[in-house]
Design a protein around this motif. Structure first.
Motif: not given
Length: 201
Positions: A166-183
């Motif tokens: 699910r993307s509109t163009g070249p990019h990186l979705h970068y996510e950090v998970l701490l204890g199972g939850k996004s931060t």
């Protein structure tokens, strides 16, 4: 005797008793033991300091502190935003960093590749586990260049930037998970290029 005379030595001879020799030997032995104990303490202290330094270096190696891309163009921050597809208010669980197709994507910290997969929402994606309960997630890759179980160091390439899922163009979705939850990943993204990044480029 000629040598002694030249050095100016002399005086009456006073014999040393066996008791004095014994006391001298005991005092020397006690001083040696005290010195040995002090050296053992210093060795233990040095060993502890070395171990603490190694543990600190390992924690730093595993903490995600690098930008995962060469690009610094953030197109969407962590938090509430207007969804690019539905135009409705939604919560964005990471940061989007725009880049060119097939730009390298790097592990932000050392760890183990926890998951490599593909689905219609996240596209090609990689999850790296850094320490117990701390993970980073890299989405919309054109392809992954690592496999599940691989050990990665901070700054190692793990994939190619893309626009899958699910993307509109070249990019990186970068996510950090701490204890199972996004931060919020911004706390893990340095404002300036770090020493590791300078040597990488």
């Amino acid at each position: 005797e000629a040598a002694s005379a030249a050095l100016g030595m002399g005086g009456p001879a006073v014999p040393v008793t066996h008791e004095e020799i014994r006391r001298l030997a005991m005092a020397t032995g006690a001083a040696y033991m005290a010195l040995q104990n002090e050296m053992n303490k210093l060795e233990t202290s040095l060993s502890d300091s070395r171990q603490q330094l190694q543990e600190k270096q390992e924690r730093l190696r595993r903490t995600p502190t690098l930008w995962p891309t060469d690009s610094r163009i953030v197109t969407s921050n962590y938090g509430y935003r207007q969804d690019p597809f539905t135009k409705k208010l939604s919560f964005h669980r990471g940061v989007d960093i725009a880049g060119k197709l097939d730009d390298p994507v790097y592990a932000a910290g050392g760890g183990v590749v926890h998951e490599v997969g593909y689905d219609k929402l996240h596209g090609h994606n990689v999850i790296v586990e850094h320490t117990s309960g701390l993970l980073t997630w890299y989405m919309h890759l054109n392809r992954a260049t690592v496999r599940k179980g691989d050990l990665v160091d901070k700054g190692d390439p793990i994939g190619k930037l893309g626009t899958t899922g699910r993307s509109t163009g070249p990019h990186l979705h970068y996510e950090v998970l701490l204890g199972g939850k996004s931060t919020d990943p911004s706390g893990y993204l340095p404002m300036e290029r770090t020493k590791e990044e300078k040597t990488k480029s």
